[in-house]
Design a protein around this motif. Structure first.
Motif, PDB file in Angstrom:
ATOM      1  N   GLU A 229       0.719  -1.366   0.005  1.00 31.78           N
ATOM      2  CA  GLU A 229       0.007  -0.016  -0.043  1.00 31.78           C
ATOM      3  C   GLU A 229       0.811   1.388  -0.063  1.00 31.78           C
ATOM      4  OE1 GLU A 229      -2.703  -0.042   3.258  1.00 31.78           O
ATOM      5  OE2 GLU A 229      -3.668  -1.764   2.648  1.00 31.78           O
ATOM      6  N   GLU A 230       1.875   1.345   0.874  1.00 30.28           N
ATOM      7  CA  GLU A 230       2.678   2.585   0.824  1.00 30.28           C
ATOM      8  C   GLU A 230       3.474   2.519  -0.170  1.00 30.28           C
ATOM      9  OE1 GLU A 230       2.754   4.535   3.480  1.00 30.28           O
ATOM     10  OE2 GLU A 230       1.373   3.139   4.319  1.00 30.28           O
ATOM     11  N   GLU A 231       3.879   1.786  -1.088  1.00 23.88           N
ATOM     12  CA  GLU A 231       4.460   2.004  -2.371  1.00 23.88           C
ATOM     13  C   GLU A 231       3.716   2.334  -3.409  1.00 23.88           C
ATOM     14  OE1 GLU A 231       8.036  -1.514  -1.372  1.00 23.88           O
ATOM     15  OE2 GLU A 231       6.195  -2.092  -2.473  1.00 23.88           O
ATOM     16  N   ILE A 232       2.303   2.169  -3.251  1.00 26.10           N
ATOM     17  CA  ILE A 232       1.599   2.793  -4.290  1.00 26.10           C
ATOM     18  C   ILE A 232       1.251   4.086  -4.015  1.00 26.10           C
ATOM     19  CG2 ILE A 232      -1.162   2.761  -4.721  1.00 26.10           C
ATOM     20  CD1 ILE A 232      -1.357  -0.118  -4.185  1.00 26.10           C
ATOM     21  N   LYS A 233       1.690   4.664  -2.927  1.00 28.16           N
ATOM     22  CA  LYS A 233       1.375   6.015  -2.582  1.00 28.16           C
ATOM     23  C   LYS A 233       2.335   6.968  -3.652  1.00 28.16           C
ATOM     24  CE  LYS A 233       0.134   6.122   2.322  1.00 28.16           C
ATOM     25  NZ  LYS A 233       0.723   6.774   3.690  1.00 28.16           N
ATOM     26  N   GLY A 234       3.681   6.436  -3.505  1.00 28.89           N
ATOM     27  CA  GLY A 234       4.640   7.236  -4.448  1.00 28.89           C
ATOM     28  C   GLY A 234       4.255   7.200  -5.961  1.00 28.89           C
ATOM     29  N   VAL A 235       3.477   5.884  -6.313  1.00 29.82           N
ATOM     30  CA  VAL A 235       3.066   5.665  -7.804  1.00 29.82           C
ATOM     31  C   VAL A 235       2.112   6.931  -8.026  1.00 29.82           C
ATOM     32  CG1 VAL A 235       2.025   4.455  -9.478  1.00 29.82           C
ATOM     33  CG2 VAL A 235       3.770   3.422  -7.905  1.00 29.82           C
ATOM     34  N   ASN A 236       1.172   7.076  -7.042  1.00 29.72           N
ATOM     35  CA  ASN A 236       0.146   8.214  -7.280  1.00 29.72           C
ATOM     36  C   ASN A 236       0.695   9.635  -7.248  1.00 29.72           C
ATOM     37  OD1 ASN A 236      -1.995   6.528  -7.607  1.00 29.72           O
ATOM     38  ND2 ASN A 236      -2.538   6.144  -5.645  1.00 29.72           N
ATOM     39  N   TRP A 237       1.956   9.769  -6.335  1.00 28.22           N
ATOM     40  CA  TRP A 237       2.362  11.177  -6.418  1.00 28.22           C
ATOM     41  C   TRP A 237       2.869  11.552  -7.595  1.00 28.22           C
ATOM     42  CZ3 TRP A 237       1.189  14.552  -2.934  1.00 28.22           C
ATOM     43  CH2 TRP A 237       1.042  14.159  -1.781  1.00 28.22           C
ATOM     44  N   ILE A 238       3.541  10.497  -8.363  1.00 23.44           N
ATOM     45  CA  ILE A 238       4.161  10.715  -9.861  1.00 23.44           C
ATOM     46  C   ILE A 238       3.068  10.863 -10.908  1.00 23.44           C
ATOM     47  CG2 ILE A 238       5.771   9.591 -11.582  1.00 23.44           C
ATOM     48  CD1 ILE A 238       7.207   8.528  -9.186  1.00 23.44           C
ATOM     49  N   THR A 239       2.152  10.065 -10.654  1.00 22.97           N
ATOM     50  CA  THR A 239       0.990  10.080 -12.039  1.00 22.97           C
ATOM     51  C   THR A 239       0.017  11.108 -11.595  1.00 22.97           C
ATOM     52  OG1 THR A 239      -0.133   8.253 -10.799  1.00 22.97           O
ATOM     53  CG2 THR A 239       1.379   7.622 -12.505  1.00 22.97           C
ATOM     54  N   ALA A 240      -0.238  11.541 -10.371  1.00 25.15           N
ATOM     55  CA  ALA A 240      -1.233  12.580 -10.016  1.00 25.15           C
ATOM     56  C   ALA A 240      -2.400  12.023 -10.335  1.00 25.15           C
ATOM     57  CB  ALA A 240      -1.022  13.827 -10.702  1.00 25.15           C
ATOM     58  N   GLN A 241      -2.858  10.648  -9.989  1.00 23.73           N
ATOM     59  CA  GLN A 241      -3.954   9.957 -10.200  1.00 23.73           C
ATOM     60  C   GLN A 241      -5.135  10.574  -9.343  1.00 23.73           C
ATOM     61  OE1 GLN A 241      -4.945   8.493 -13.195  1.00 23.73           O
ATOM     62  NE2 GLN A 241      -3.089   8.371 -14.173  1.00 23.73           N
ATOM     63  N   THR A 242      -4.838  10.967  -8.173  1.00 27.97           N
ATOM     64  CA  THR A 242      -6.022  10.906  -7.040  1.00 27.97           C
ATOM     65  C   THR A 242      -5.232  12.292  -6.154  1.00 27.97           C
ATOM     66  OG1 THR A 242      -6.547   9.950  -4.939  1.00 27.97           O
ATOM     67  CG2 THR A 242      -4.521   9.313  -5.746  1.00 27.97           C
ATOM     68  N   ASN A 243      -6.331  12.836  -5.645  1.00 31.23           N
ATOM     69  CA  ASN A 243      -6.283  14.008  -4.768  1.00 31.23           C
ATOM     70  C   ASN A 243      -6.543  13.290  -3.497  1.00 31.23           C
ATOM     71  OD1 ASN A 243      -5.613  15.923  -6.590  1.00 31.23           O
ATOM     72  ND2 ASN A 243      -7.702  16.149  -7.026  1.00 31.23           N
TER      73      ASN A 243
END
Length: 384
Positions: A229-243
């Motif tokens: 889960e914690e590693e998904i956070k970094g992906v979402n920061w880079i892709t800006a898929q969620t607020n």
């Protein structure tokens, strides 16, 4: 002549009206349909490894006049079949169902870890892509257990496939979730032989939960590992898929937490090619508010305090990005974020020459990142 004109006019009107009088000619009695909602795919446990056990989850449809008042009855039925292909199992369940199985309402496909590790997932999804009745908007997920256990787990009055489908809609409220991957989107990724990640669904503490992600390698389309889960956070920061991100930092004087809630997120990935060496620059900009403070301070209105908290938050974001890149780029060595798209657009010649060796190039490319955090509101009327 006048009578002939009237005859032709009435004939024309009749031709127009006939189709409207037939009603919905293709309609079928819903009580005579088995509405397929979800499908789970496992390796056959009691047969050879070459066989699949497929679980078909169908909603129970009752008429308003039904006299059945059994409130404990589940609103779905799971039917398992084992065979060498998805179609073979689909045809076999017809032998035990009096109703026609209808796939136009299917929402979800869950593939077990064992199947995804040993087979190309294209082999599993091919039937659904070709089947005219299947919806390309259905979601595809992985479970590190058995798919049939996930589909049969709930003991409430909910349908597990719908329950999981609805949870995935919470992406805007949590950056621990992945962008939803529909069958149409996955088909495009498979055709491009791109690596990608799929949401993982697990049983945890008596509930079904979306937790982590399965990594699918583009060249083989097989599962090669998982992200936490914690590693998904970094992906979402880079892709800006969620607020849906929140960041907790510690206020030094009191050692109490301050929680930042992100409201607006943008990111920009820029590739640079120099001396045939590729590198990337990632710029992340986040705006949000301080949503929870466990300490009392009157310094929030001061510029110095705001700057210090913004820097603390930016450092935490950088840690999350670095943790994801370490796992994706160094451990698994696959580009599941989509850096290749930026290279393909900016350097088409380089991409054409190196696309077959992309994962190797990506794993060695330097990635620098900047994070800019802006606090727009401290709550209680204290605004930036």
């Amino acid at each position: 002549m006048k009578n002939l004109f009237i005859f032709l006019k009435r004939s024309f009107q009749l031709v127009i009206l006939i189709p409207l009088l037939t009603g919905c000619w293709s309609s079928r009695d819903i009580e005579k349909l088995d509405l397929l909602i979800g499908v789970g795919v496992d390796t056959a446990q009691e047969e050879t490894d070459s066989l699949l056990t497929v679980t078909y989850q169908m909603a129970k449809v009752k008429s308003n006049q039904s006299q059945d008042t059994n409130q404990e009855e589940k609103p779905y039925t799971n039917v398992e079949q084992t065979g060498a292909s998805i179609l073979e199992t689909a045809r076999d369940i017809i032998l035990s169902r009096k109703n026609t199985v209808n796939g136009q309402h299917q929402r979800l496909i869950i593939i077990s870890r064992e199947v995804a590790e040993n087979r190309s997932i294209k082999e599993i999804l091919d039937f659904f892509i070709r089947e005219p009745e299947a919806r390309m908007s259905m979601l595809v997920m992985i479970t590190d257990g058995l798919a049939k256990d996930i589909l049969g787990y709930m003991e409430t009055d909910d349908i597990p496939s719908m329950h999981i489908y609805d949870i995935s809609e919470n992406l805007e409220k949590s950056n621990k979730l992945l962008e939803r991957k529909s069958l149409a989107k996955i088909n495009a990724l498979m055709e491009a032989q791109s690596s990608f990640i799929l949401q993982n669904v697990v049983q945890m503490n008596g509930e079904l939960k979306l937790s982590g992600a399965a990594v699918i390698k583009g060249s083989t389309l097989k599962l090669i590992g998982f992200l936490k889960e914690e590693e998904i956070k970094g992906v979402n920061w880079i892709t800006a898929q969620t607020n849906g991100a929140i960041i907790k930092v510690i206020e030094e004087s009191s050692d109490k937490p301050i929680v930042y809630e992100q409201e607006i997120l943008t990111s920009k990935i820029t590739p640079t090619l120099k001396d045939d060496k590729l590198s990337f620059q990632v710029k992340v900009k986040s705006e949000g508010l301080i949503i929870e403070v466990a300490t009392h301070t009157e310094d929030f209105a001061k510029e110095k305090t705001r700057k210090k908290i913004e820097e603390q938050i930016a450092e935490e974001v950088k840690k999350e990005i670095q943790a994801s890149l370490d796992r994706i780029q160094k451990d698994l060595q696959v580009d599941v974020i989509g850096f290749h798209d930026y290279v393909r657009i900016k350097y088409p010649k380089f991409w054409k020459e190196h696309q077959n060796d992309w994962d190797s190039i990506f794993s060695q490319a330097p990635i620098d990142y900047e994070v800019q955090v802006t606090i727009t509101d401290f709550g209680l009327g204290i605004q930036n």
